[in-house]
Write a protein that holds these residues in place. Sequence first.
Motif, PDB file in Angstrom:
ATOM      1  N   GLU A 145       3.396  30.056 -41.895  1.00  0.00           N
ATOM      2  CA  GLU A 145       3.953  28.718 -42.094  1.00  0.00           C
ATOM      3  C   GLU A 145       4.250  28.016 -40.779  1.00  0.00           C
ATOM      4  O   GLU A 145       4.447  26.802 -40.752  1.00  0.00           O
ATOM      5  CB  GLU A 145       5.241  28.815 -42.921  1.00  0.00           C
ATOM      6  CG  GLU A 145       5.029  29.376 -44.324  1.00  0.00           C
ATOM      7  CD  GLU A 145       6.341  29.566 -45.069  1.00  0.00           C
ATOM      8  OE1 GLU A 145       7.404  29.256 -44.473  1.00  0.00           O
ATOM      9  OE2 GLU A 145       6.300  30.033 -46.225  1.00  0.00           O
ATOM     10  N   HIS A 146       4.293  28.774 -39.690  1.00  0.00           N
ATOM     11  CA  HIS A 146       4.635  28.204 -38.393  1.00  0.00           C
ATOM     12  C   HIS A 146       3.423  27.973 -37.493  1.00  0.00           C
ATOM     13  O   HIS A 146       3.597  27.639 -36.313  1.00  0.00           O
ATOM     14  CB  HIS A 146       5.650  29.104 -37.679  1.00  0.00           C
ATOM     15  CG  HIS A 146       7.044  28.947 -38.185  1.00  0.00           C
ATOM     16  ND1 HIS A 146       7.940  28.048 -37.647  1.00  0.00           N
ATOM     17  CD2 HIS A 146       7.690  29.559 -39.203  1.00  0.00           C
ATOM     18  CE1 HIS A 146       9.084  28.129 -38.296  1.00  0.00           C
ATOM     19  NE2 HIS A 146       8.961  29.029 -39.250  1.00  0.00           N
ATOM     20  N   SER A 147       2.229  28.145 -38.008  1.00  0.00           N
ATOM     21  CA  SER A 147       1.053  27.858 -37.194  1.00  0.00           C
ATOM     22  C   SER A 147       0.938  26.362 -36.968  1.00  0.00           C
ATOM     23  O   SER A 147       1.315  25.554 -37.821  1.00  0.00           O
ATOM     24  CB  SER A 147      -0.208  28.397 -37.868  1.00  0.00           C
ATOM     25  OG  SER A 147      -0.430  27.750 -39.096  1.00  0.00           O
ATOM     26  N   ARG A 148       0.440  25.978 -35.806  1.00  0.00           N
ATOM     27  CA  ARG A 148       0.297  24.569 -35.445  1.00  0.00           C
ATOM     28  C   ARG A 148      -1.165  24.247 -35.177  1.00  0.00           C
ATOM     29  O   ARG A 148      -1.958  25.128 -34.831  1.00  0.00           O
ATOM     30  CB  ARG A 148       1.115  24.261 -34.190  1.00  0.00           C
ATOM     31  CG  ARG A 148       2.611  24.488 -34.348  1.00  0.00           C
ATOM     32  CD  ARG A 148       3.324  24.303 -33.020  1.00  0.00           C
ATOM     33  NE  ARG A 148       3.182  22.951 -32.520  1.00  0.00           N
ATOM     34  CZ  ARG A 148       3.445  22.597 -31.252  1.00  0.00           C
ATOM     35  NH1 ARG A 148       3.823  23.521 -30.373  1.00  0.00           N
ATOM     36  NH2 ARG A 148       3.305  21.353 -30.864  1.00  0.00           N
ATOM     37  N   ARG A 149      -1.507  22.978 -35.328  1.00  0.00           N
ATOM     38  CA  ARG A 149      -2.865  22.568 -34.974  1.00  0.00           C
ATOM     39  C   ARG A 149      -3.042  22.713 -33.476  1.00  0.00           C
ATOM     40  O   ARG A 149      -2.192  22.298 -32.693  1.00  0.00           O
ATOM     41  CB  ARG A 149      -3.107  21.110 -35.386  1.00  0.00           C
ATOM     42  CG  ARG A 149      -4.562  20.668 -35.155  1.00  0.00           C
ATOM     43  CD  ARG A 149      -4.765  19.203 -35.503  1.00  0.00           C
ATOM     44  NE  ARG A 149      -4.236  18.317 -34.479  1.00  0.00           N
ATOM     45  CZ  ARG A 149      -4.918  17.961 -33.387  1.00  0.00           C
ATOM     46  NH1 ARG A 149      -6.134  18.413 -33.155  1.00  0.00           N
ATOM     47  NH2 ARG A 149      -4.379  17.133 -32.506  1.00  0.00           N
ATOM     48  N   GLN A 150      -4.142  23.321 -33.079  1.00  0.00           N
ATOM     49  CA  GLN A 150      -4.442  23.502 -31.667  1.00  0.00           C
ATOM     50  C   GLN A 150      -5.566  22.555 -31.263  1.00  0.00           C
ATOM     51  O   GLN A 150      -6.692  22.659 -31.746  1.00  0.00           O
ATOM     52  CB  GLN A 150      -4.849  24.941 -31.375  1.00  0.00           C
ATOM     53  CG  GLN A 150      -5.332  25.190 -29.956  1.00  0.00           C
ATOM     54  CD  GLN A 150      -4.271  24.904 -28.913  1.00  0.00           C
ATOM     55  OE1 GLN A 150      -3.204  25.506 -28.930  1.00  0.00           O
ATOM     56  NE2 GLN A 150      -4.556  23.983 -27.996  1.00  0.00           N
ATOM     57  N   SER A 151      -5.273  21.625 -30.388  1.00  0.00           N
ATOM     58  CA  SER A 151      -6.286  20.725 -29.866  1.00  0.00           C
ATOM     59  C   SER A 151      -7.335  21.502 -29.075  1.00  0.00           C
ATOM     60  O   SER A 151      -7.035  22.516 -28.432  1.00  0.00           O
ATOM     61  CB  SER A 151      -5.628  19.680 -28.957  1.00  0.00           C
ATOM     62  OG  SER A 151      -6.603  18.944 -28.243  1.00  0.00           O
ATOM     63  N   THR A 152      -8.546  21.023 -29.084  1.00  0.00           N
ATOM     64  CA  THR A 152      -9.613  21.654 -28.304  1.00  0.00           C
ATOM     65  C   THR A 152      -9.616  21.200 -26.844  1.00  0.00           C
ATOM     66  O   THR A 152     -10.329  21.782 -26.024  1.00  0.00           O
ATOM     67  CB  THR A 152     -10.991  21.331 -28.912  1.00  0.00           C
ATOM     68  OG1 THR A 152     -11.194  19.908 -28.900  1.00  0.00           O
ATOM     69  CG2 THR A 152     -11.084  21.847 -30.347  1.00  0.00           C
ATOM     70  N   THR A 153      -8.813  20.193 -26.515  1.00  0.00           N
ATOM     71  CA  THR A 153      -8.840  19.613 -25.164  1.00  0.00           C
ATOM     72  C   THR A 153      -8.704  20.658 -24.056  1.00  0.00           C
ATOM     73  O   THR A 153      -9.533  20.685 -23.129  1.00  0.00           O
ATOM     74  CB  THR A 153      -7.755  18.541 -25.017  1.00  0.00           C
ATOM     75  OG1 THR A 153      -8.011  17.495 -25.952  1.00  0.00           O
ATOM     76  CG2 THR A 153      -7.729  17.960 -23.605  1.00  0.00           C
ATOM     77  N   PRO A 154      -7.688  21.532 -24.075  1.00  0.00           N
ATOM     78  CA  PRO A 154      -7.559  22.466 -22.940  1.00  0.00           C
ATOM     79  C   PRO A 154      -8.662  23.509 -22.874  1.00  0.00           C
ATOM     80  O   PRO A 154      -8.862  24.124 -21.819  1.00  0.00           O
ATOM     81  CB  PRO A 154      -6.198  23.131 -23.186  1.00  0.00           C
ATOM     82  CG  PRO A 154      -5.972  23.013 -24.647  1.00  0.00           C
ATOM     83  CD  PRO A 154      -6.580  21.690 -25.039  1.00  0.00           C
ATOM     84  N   PHE A 155      -9.406  23.697 -23.956  1.00  0.00           N
ATOM     85  CA  PHE A 155     -10.479  24.685 -23.945  1.00  0.00           C
ATOM     86  C   PHE A 155     -11.731  24.178 -23.237  1.00  0.00           C
ATOM     87  O   PHE A 155     -12.591  24.974 -22.854  1.00  0.00           O
ATOM     88  CB  PHE A 155     -10.828  25.094 -25.379  1.00  0.00           C
ATOM     89  CG  PHE A 155      -9.794  25.963 -26.027  1.00  0.00           C
ATOM     90  CD1 PHE A 155      -9.866  27.346 -25.937  1.00  0.00           C
ATOM     91  CD2 PHE A 155      -8.731  25.406 -26.705  1.00  0.00           C
ATOM     92  CE1 PHE A 155      -8.904  28.159 -26.513  1.00  0.00           C
ATOM     93  CE2 PHE A 155      -7.766  26.206 -27.293  1.00  0.00           C
ATOM     94  CZ  PHE A 155      -7.847  27.587 -27.191  1.00  0.00           C
ATOM     95  N   THR A 156     -11.826  22.877 -23.062  1.00  0.00           N
ATOM     96  CA  THR A 156     -13.035  22.300 -22.470  1.00  0.00           C
ATOM     97  C   THR A 156     -12.910  22.058 -20.976  1.00  0.00           C
ATOM     98  O   THR A 156     -13.892  21.720 -20.318  1.00  0.00           O
ATOM     99  CB  THR A 156     -13.367  20.968 -23.158  1.00  0.00           C
ATOM    100  OG1 THR A 156     -12.298  20.038 -22.936  1.00  0.00           O
ATOM    101  CG2 THR A 156     -13.537  21.160 -24.665  1.00  0.00           C
TER     102      THR A 156
END
Length: 229
Positions: A145-156
């Motif tokens: 229930e505590h998972s958050r959306r992770q943006s792809t920005t830092p992975f690129t």
Amino acid sequence: MTEYVFVPGAGSDSWYLHPLAGELRARGHRVATPDLPCDDDAAGLPEYADAVAATISDPTRTVLVAHSFGGFTAPLVCQRVAVQRLVLLSAMIPLPGEAPADWWLNTGYEHARRQQDERDGRHPDDEDALFFHDVPPELAAQAREHSRRQSTTPFTEPWPLPAWPATPTTFLLCRHDRLLPAAFMRRIVAERLGAVPDEIDGGHMIALARPRQLADQLEAYTPTNSTPL
């Protein structure tokens, strides 16, 4: 008193660390568990590092602990603030110029994971068995229930440092980690840090599964100039 400052992994927040944070505070330590702007597509690794650095109150007593994807952020924090020690807790280890999205291929990760899945008898789509196999069921349910959306920005973005920081660094390997298998990570630590990791029993979500044992291990990394408890 030691100041423990934590860098969370991808799509995570401070809730994941609450059993460990409570254990450390009960022992008289200061603990900071900053939430990163992981759901902000405008934020990359520098912004993540800024968010962590802002929570450090006394660098001379600080052990910075980076979990999982936090391994890409923590060295940037060390560049901003002269903490006493960096502990990589089952964390990714970047090379200069390496984008996080390329880390998996560059390290030969997929082959290592396939081998681990076969040893564990785990179906590749069973994420519960990947992350929560040793976590108490009630905590595992709350964690979902505590998972958050992770943006792809830092992975690129290429990792911006020209070399690993001079901060004394220790890698703490989780022997039963199914996401970052132990044998695989021993090789990566040797190749990228030229070091032998310390080891502890537990899986990737060790702060939920074994907070007391992890606190014991982290206390071994107390800065030498800390006031004894």
